[in-house]
Design a protein around this motif. Sequence first.
Motif, PDB file in Angstrom:
ATOM      1  N   LEU A   1      75.321  75.747  10.435  1.00 31.65           N
ATOM      2  CA  LEU A   1      73.877  75.779  10.698  1.00 31.65           C
ATOM      3  C   LEU A   1      73.079  76.038   9.424  1.00 31.65           C
ATOM      4  O   LEU A   1      72.009  75.466   9.221  1.00 31.65           O
ATOM      5  N   LEU A   2      73.600  76.904   8.560  1.00 29.09           N
ATOM      6  CA  LEU A   2      72.907  77.174   7.295  1.00 29.09           C
ATOM      7  C   LEU A   2      72.877  75.937   6.402  1.00 29.09           C
ATOM      8  O   LEU A   2      71.879  75.677   5.735  1.00 29.09           O
ATOM      9  N   VAL A   3      73.950  75.174   6.393  1.00 26.96           N
ATOM     10  CA  VAL A   3      73.984  73.945   5.590  1.00 26.96           C
ATOM     11  C   VAL A   3      72.966  72.947   6.129  1.00 26.96           C
ATOM     12  O   VAL A   3      72.207  72.345   5.367  1.00 26.96           O
ATOM     13  N   VAL A   4      72.931  72.774   7.436  1.00 29.17           N
ATOM     14  CA  VAL A   4      71.980  71.831   8.034  1.00 29.17           C
ATOM     15  C   VAL A   4      70.548  72.293   7.791  1.00 29.17           C
ATOM     16  O   VAL A   4      69.683  71.495   7.433  1.00 29.17           O
ATOM     17  N   ALA A   5      70.285  73.583   7.948  1.00 32.69           N
ATOM     18  CA  ALA A   5      68.936  74.104   7.719  1.00 32.69           C
ATOM     19  C   ALA A   5      68.544  73.952   6.253  1.00 32.69           C
ATOM     20  O   ALA A   5      67.390  73.659   5.941  1.00 32.69           O
ATOM     21  N   GLY A   6      69.502  74.144   5.354  1.00 30.92           N
ATOM     22  CA  GLY A   6      69.223  73.981   3.931  1.00 30.92           C
ATOM     23  C   GLY A   6      68.896  72.551   3.568  1.00 30.92           C
ATOM     24  O   GLY A   6      68.035  72.284   2.723  1.00 30.92           O
ATOM     25  N   GLN A   7      69.557  71.620   4.214  1.00 35.37           N
ATOM     26  CA  GLN A   7      69.294  70.204   3.930  1.00 35.37           C
ATOM     27  C   GLN A   7      67.936  69.773   4.449  1.00 35.37           C
ATOM     28  O   GLN A   7      67.267  68.945   3.835  1.00 35.37           O
ATOM     29  N   THR A   8      67.534  70.328   5.572  1.00 36.65           N
ATOM     30  CA  THR A   8      66.229  69.944   6.113  1.00 36.65           C
ATOM     31  C   THR A   8      65.097  70.627   5.367  1.00 36.65           C
ATOM     32  O   THR A   8      63.987  70.108   5.318  1.00 36.65           O
ATOM     33  N   ALA A   9      65.341  71.779   4.775  1.00 38.39           N
ATOM     34  CA  ALA A   9      64.298  72.503   4.046  1.00 38.39           C
ATOM     35  C   ALA A   9      64.216  72.066   2.584  1.00 38.39           C
ATOM     36  O   ALA A   9      63.236  72.383   1.913  1.00 38.39           O
ATOM     37  N   ALA A  10      65.214  71.359   2.091  1.00 42.38           N
ATOM     38  CA  ALA A  10      65.251  70.993   0.676  1.00 42.38           C
ATOM     39  C   ALA A  10      64.013  70.198   0.228  1.00 42.38           C
ATOM     40  O   ALA A  10      63.435  70.513  -0.815  1.00 42.38           O
ATOM     41  N   PRO A  11      63.556  69.184   0.946  1.00 43.29           N
ATOM     42  CA  PRO A  11      62.360  68.468   0.485  1.00 43.29           C
ATOM     43  C   PRO A  11      61.134  69.355   0.389  1.00 43.29           C
ATOM     44  O   PRO A  11      60.292  69.171  -0.492  1.00 43.29           O
ATOM     45  N   LEU A  12      61.024  70.334   1.276  1.00 40.44           N
ATOM     46  CA  LEU A  12      59.873  71.237   1.234  1.00 40.44           C
ATOM     47  C   LEU A  12      59.956  72.159   0.023  1.00 40.44           C
ATOM     48  O   LEU A  12      58.941  72.483  -0.593  1.00 40.44           O
ATOM     49  N   ILE A  13      61.145  72.600  -0.314  1.00 41.79           N
ATOM     50  CA  ILE A  13      61.330  73.499  -1.456  1.00 41.79           C
ATOM     51  C   ILE A  13      61.064  72.756  -2.766  1.00 41.79           C
ATOM     52  O   ILE A  13      60.449  73.300  -3.683  1.00 41.79           O
TER      53      ILE A  13
END
Length: 54
Positions: free
Chosen positions: A38-50
Amino acid sequence: MARGRSSIKLLKQFSQFARENRMYWLIPLMIVLGVAALLVVAGQTAAPLIYTLF
């Protein structure tokens, strides 16, 4: 919808297997692996925002 039902079915089969074979140590292992996924998936979805912040 079908994917969600099959995931629940898989979890039920896994817990039944762990109970029948007295492999209770597998349950915390699978929980930790699930949280990591779940952390990997959440990190991938948040990456463009970061990336836009920097």
